[in-house]
Design an enzyme around this catalytic site. Sequence first.
Site, PDB file in Angstrom:
ATOM      1  N   HIS A 155       0.822  -1.214   0.000  1.00  0.00           N
ATOM      2  CA  HIS A 155       0.000   0.000   0.000  1.00  0.00           C
ATOM      3  C   HIS A 155       0.853   1.260   0.000  1.00  0.00           C
ATOM      4  O   HIS A 155       0.421   2.319  -0.450  1.00  0.00           O
ATOM      5  CB  HIS A 155      -0.892   0.060   1.246  1.00  0.00           C
ATOM      6  CG  HIS A 155      -1.790  -1.108   1.418  1.00  0.00           C
ATOM      7  ND1 HIS A 155      -2.782  -1.426   0.513  1.00  0.00           N
ATOM      8  CD2 HIS A 155      -1.857  -2.041   2.390  1.00  0.00           C
ATOM      9  CE1 HIS A 155      -3.415  -2.514   0.939  1.00  0.00           C
ATOM     10  NE2 HIS A 155      -2.875  -2.908   2.062  1.00  0.00           N
ATOM     11  N   HIS A 166       2.396   8.847   0.405  1.00  0.00           N
ATOM     12  CA  HIS A 166       1.287   8.737  -0.537  1.00  0.00           C
ATOM     13  C   HIS A 166       1.567   9.628  -1.748  1.00  0.00           C
ATOM     14  O   HIS A 166       2.129  10.718  -1.598  1.00  0.00           O
ATOM     15  CB  HIS A 166      -0.030   9.231   0.067  1.00  0.00           C
ATOM     16  CG  HIS A 166      -0.450   8.526   1.315  1.00  0.00           C
ATOM     17  ND1 HIS A 166      -1.219   7.376   1.307  1.00  0.00           N
ATOM     18  CD2 HIS A 166      -0.229   8.807   2.623  1.00  0.00           C
ATOM     19  CE1 HIS A 166      -1.449   6.996   2.558  1.00  0.00           C
ATOM     20  NE2 HIS A 166      -0.859   7.848   3.378  1.00  0.00           N
ATOM     21  N   THR A 190      -6.349   7.063   7.211  1.00  0.00           N
ATOM     22  CA  THR A 190      -6.832   7.182   5.826  1.00  0.00           C
ATOM     23  C   THR A 190      -6.846   5.837   5.113  1.00  0.00           C
ATOM     24  O   THR A 190      -7.042   5.774   3.906  1.00  0.00           O
ATOM     25  CB  THR A 190      -5.975   8.172   5.015  1.00  0.00           C
ATOM     26  OG1 THR A 190      -4.660   7.623   4.891  1.00  0.00           O
ATOM     27  CG2 THR A 190      -5.912   9.534   5.683  1.00  0.00           C
TER      28      THR A 190
HETATM   29 ZN   LIG Z   1      -0.946   8.005   5.381  1.00  0.00          ZN
END
Ligand SMILES: [Zn+2]
Length: 269
Positions: A102, A129, A219
């Site tokens: 991820h 991210h 998140t």
């Molecule tokens: Zn994060």
Amino acid sequence: MVYKKLAIATLAVLGLQMNSYATEKSHNSDKADAKTESHHAIWTYEGKTGPAHWGSLSEKYALCSTGKQQSPIDISKSTKTDLPQLEFNYNPFPLVIANNGHTIGVVTDKGGLLKIGEESYKLWQFHTHAPSEGTINGKHADMVIHFVHVNAQNKDQLKFAVVGVYLEKGKTANPLIETLWKVMPKTASEEPQKHDIQIDAKQLLPQDKNYYTFTGSLTTPPCWEGIKWMILKQPVSISAEQLAQYHALYPHNARPLQPLNGREVLSSN
Ligand SMILES: [Zn+2]
């Protein structure tokens, strides 16, 4: 041992394990126990297991769709308030880096403290991210780093404080990103990799520590709420090459914006 399970589960959901912290013992609630079963539903950033579906992939992820304090958010209105300064008392620590499928992240139990007025939080991990999760006046940054801290004082109750630092493609490469990208695992694995390198997370912080703050959530599933969020206003520069190197692994790993639901955003200046 509930705390141990909680900590491991939390790290698993944050995507990054760090067993030393998890060995701390504590008491905790049934609520915590309910969150800590070992099975985790698979989630992604697109398709049938993408963000719009997270809340229905598992009962444990329900908050992802029913929560009212979800992150990330757009910050376009904020209230100037007398907020405590953020004091980053970080220490250099040995690099342990993970690619969990991820995100790319770094874990530590020796990273030092973030002090916010009277409160102090241990740096626990940081991760990345692209593009930024969250926007300012509707605009994304190229990337964001989330520094995840856990309260240092009262271990009976896990409390998270996350600092977001925006990264913008610019003329200057970031020296710590250089180090991290050189060794970041190219394939996803449960096991973080240890390296014989000391890193200083302060190299990823901007000079100006003014910030926005609000209450939000993780998140990623399980989207737990009640998390203290701080977004630093000044971005840090990375080079086009550094951004491209990250995009080669993660072209898009950001959750879409979530509704404010009446939450107030405070601003330190
Ligand atoms: Zn994060």
